[in-house]
Design an enzyme around this catalytic site. Structure first.
Site, PDB file in Angstrom:
ATOM      1  N   GLU A  84      -5.159  -5.077  10.839  1.00 46.43           N
ATOM      2  CA  GLU A  84      -3.899  -4.028  11.028  1.00 46.43           C
ATOM      3  C   GLU A  84      -4.528  -3.808  11.887  1.00 46.43           C
ATOM      4  O   GLU A  84      -5.183  -2.568  11.497  1.00 46.43           O
ATOM      5  CB  GLU A  84      -4.459  -3.027   9.745  1.00 46.43           C
ATOM      6  CG  GLU A  84      -4.190  -3.967   7.822  1.00 46.43           C
ATOM      7  CD  GLU A  84      -3.133  -2.937   7.534  1.00 46.43           C
ATOM      8  OE1 GLU A  84      -2.365  -2.847   6.866  1.00 46.43           O
ATOM      9  OE2 GLU A  84      -3.880  -1.477   7.150  1.00 46.43           O
ATOM     10  N   GLU A 132      -7.036   4.746   7.426  1.00 45.64           N
ATOM     11  CA  GLU A 132      -6.051   6.162   7.461  1.00 45.64           C
ATOM     12  C   GLU A 132      -7.763   6.477   6.527  1.00 45.64           C
ATOM     13  O   GLU A 132      -8.080   7.488   6.873  1.00 45.64           O
ATOM     14  CB  GLU A 132      -5.444   5.793   7.071  1.00 45.64           C
ATOM     15  CG  GLU A 132      -3.688   5.879   7.101  1.00 45.64           C
ATOM     16  CD  GLU A 132      -2.227   5.720   6.183  1.00 45.64           C
ATOM     17  OE1 GLU A 132      -2.753   5.307   5.070  1.00 45.64           O
ATOM     18  OE2 GLU A 132      -2.002   4.817   7.259  1.00 45.64           O
ATOM     19  N   HIS A 167      -9.277   0.858   4.542  1.00 47.90           N
ATOM     20  CA  HIS A 167      -7.878   1.367   5.991  1.00 47.90           C
ATOM     21  C   HIS A 167      -8.411   2.357   6.984  1.00 47.90           C
ATOM     22  O   HIS A 167      -9.699   3.592   6.403  1.00 47.90           O
ATOM     23  CB  HIS A 167      -7.146   1.684   4.112  1.00 47.90           C
ATOM     24  CG  HIS A 167      -5.609   1.762   5.087  1.00 47.90           C
ATOM     25  ND1 HIS A 167      -5.479   3.029   5.987  1.00 47.90           N
ATOM     26  CD2 HIS A 167      -4.658   0.793   5.071  1.00 47.90           C
ATOM     27  CE1 HIS A 167      -3.787   2.578   6.263  1.00 47.90           C
ATOM     28  NE2 HIS A 167      -3.759   1.272   6.045  1.00 47.90           N
ATOM     29  N   GLY A 208       2.168   1.965  10.716  1.00 44.32           N
ATOM     30  CA  GLY A 208       3.429   3.472  10.550  1.00 44.32           C
ATOM     31  C   GLY A 208       4.003   3.708  11.654  1.00 44.32           C
ATOM     32  O   GLY A 208       4.813   4.371  11.902  1.00 44.32           O
ATOM     33  N   LYS A 211      -0.320   4.240  -0.533  1.00 45.06           N
ATOM     34  CA  LYS A 211      -0.096   5.115   0.082  1.00 45.06           C
ATOM     35  C   LYS A 211      -0.035   6.404  -1.001  1.00 45.06           C
ATOM     36  O   LYS A 211      -0.016   5.988  -2.498  1.00 45.06           O
ATOM     37  CB  LYS A 211      -0.459   5.948   1.342  1.00 45.06           C
ATOM     38  CG  LYS A 211      -0.187   4.782   2.118  1.00 45.06           C
ATOM     39  CD  LYS A 211      -0.326   4.775   4.269  1.00 45.06           C
ATOM     40  CE  LYS A 211      -0.192   3.305   4.240  1.00 45.06           C
ATOM     41  NZ  LYS A 211       0.267   3.122   5.918  1.00 45.06           N
ATOM     42  N   ASN A 267       0.971  -0.986   0.331  1.00 41.21           N
ATOM     43  CA  ASN A 267       0.291  -0.023   0.059  1.00 41.21           C
ATOM     44  C   ASN A 267       0.370   1.182   0.097  1.00 41.21           C
ATOM     45  O   ASN A 267       1.094   1.570   0.725  1.00 41.21           O
ATOM     46  CB  ASN A 267      -1.004   0.200   1.468  1.00 41.21           C
ATOM     47  CG  ASN A 267      -1.612   1.501   1.211  1.00 41.21           C
ATOM     48  OD1 ASN A 267      -1.817   1.887   0.822  1.00 41.21           O
ATOM     49  ND2 ASN A 267      -2.450   1.182   2.513  1.00 41.21           N
ATOM     50  N   SER A 288       3.530  -2.571  10.097  1.00 42.83           N
ATOM     51  CA  SER A 288       4.778  -2.418  10.835  1.00 42.83           C
ATOM     52  C   SER A 288       5.711  -3.521   9.853  1.00 42.83           C
ATOM     53  O   SER A 288       6.543  -4.065  10.563  1.00 42.83           O
ATOM     54  CB  SER A 288       5.031  -1.717  11.934  1.00 42.83           C
ATOM     55  OG  SER A 288       5.389  -0.318  12.094  1.00 42.83           O
TER      56      SER A 288
HETATM   57  C1  PEP Z   1      -0.581   0.170   5.933  1.00 42.28           C
HETATM   58  O1  PEP Z   1      -0.465   0.885   5.666  1.00 42.28           O
HETATM   59  O2  PEP Z   1      -1.466  -0.809   5.830  1.00 42.28           O
HETATM   60  C2  PEP Z   1       0.086  -0.544   6.094  1.00 42.28           C
HETATM   61  C3  PEP Z   1       0.921  -1.227   7.105  1.00 42.28           C
HETATM   62  O3  PEP Z   1       1.880   0.297   7.335  1.00 42.28           O
HETATM   63  P1  PEP Z   1       2.849  -0.248   7.552  1.00 42.28           P
HETATM   64  O4  PEP Z   1       3.401  -1.340   6.754  1.00 42.28           O
HETATM   65  O5  PEP Z   1       3.628   1.241   7.131  1.00 42.28           O
HETATM   66  O6  PEP Z   1       3.091  -0.022   8.981  1.00 42.28           O
END
Ligand code: PEP
Length: 252
Positions: free
Chosen positions: A167, A97, A95, A173, A11, A9, A213
């Site tokens: 998630e 966000e 998601h 992040g 973003k 992803n 992460s």
């Molecule tokens: C995400 O945004 O779906 C995500 C898992 O980000 P990150 O791997 O940076 O934590």
């Protein structure tokens, strides 16, 4: 059919030129992957990205969002039909966000999922709890409600097209990853929910990704859990070497 998948992803990152280079570099490093590899690229790059992966086994492109209506006066929006017409296979929906910044809730996400499925897209449905919920030990309650509201109205043929990404919001992040036990427990819980609602066969074939992460140094232990079928990867998907290493962390 294998349940495994690694999806990036991106973003709102990469210019079109950078995005094209990133896809080419990952494909060079990985070759033909043993798992599904999906690039979730910015809207402006969808067609270019689709052309780059077209005809390459196991590679596909995901949109990061779409609108819940099929067409109309929705300035700035993109419909499911537009995505599928140019060959896009997946769309990331729900998601955290978008839940936070665009106020999307599971009723709206359910509508988007319906629309995506009608257009032949495969939704990657994201769910996950915030830190206070995890600290209070209520993660199954909250994630269970998200899954129920977004997915239970689907029929078994539709649920077969869905990929779920668990998630935990506190791990996105932040550099903080769920332990392999935390990931496995939640994935097994989600799979049990799907089995109860849609039957054991559907649950057995369902792809459930972990996101939060994921990095080359933790991917192997996360992906080796029996109910963790791969990852949805944010930050580390922007670096070809790291993303390729995460793809290669899947046994196939
Ligand atoms: C995400 O945004 O779906 C995500 C898992 O980000 P990150 O791997 O940076 O934590």
């Amino acid at each position: 059919m294998s349940r495994t998948m690694v999806a990036g992803n991106w973003k709102m990152n990469t210019s079109p030129a950078e995005g094209a280079r990133l896809i080419q570099e990952v494909m060079e490093k990985v070759g033909t992957p043993a798992t599904r590899v999906v690039f979730g690229v910015p809207a402006l790059q969808l067609m270019q990205a689709q052309e780059l992966v077209a005809g390459h086994t196991n590679y596909a492109i995901a949109a990061q969002n779409m609108h819940q209506e099929t067409s109309g006066a929705y300035t700035g929006e993109i419909s499911a039909g537009m995505l599928s017409e140019v060959g896009i296979e997946y769309v990331i929906l729900g998601h955290s966000e978008r839940r936070d910044y665009a106020g999307e809730d599971d009723d709206l996400i359910n509508l988007k999922i319906q629309r995506a499925l009608e257009a032949g897209l495969r939704p990657i449905y994201c769910c996950g709890e915030k830190l206070d919920i995890r600290e209070a030990g209520n993660q199954e309650l909250v994630v269970g409600k998200q899954v129920e509201q977004a997915l239970y109205s689907l029929d078994p043929e539709q649920i077969e097209k869905i990929v779920i990404a668990y998630e935990p919001v506190w791990a996105i992040g932040t550099g903080r990853t769920a332990s392999k036990e935390q990931a496995q427990d939640m994935h097994a819980y989600i799979r049990r929910m799907i089995a109860n609602q849609f039957g054991a066969d559907v649950a057995q074939n369902l792809t459930i990704l972990y996101g939060g992460s994921v990095k080359p140094n933790n991917a192997v232990e996360l992906f080796s859990q029996p109910d963790v079928d791969g990852g949805l990867v944010g930050g580390a998907s922007l670096d070809a070497e790291n993303f390729a290493a995460i793809v290669n962390a899947i046994g196939g």
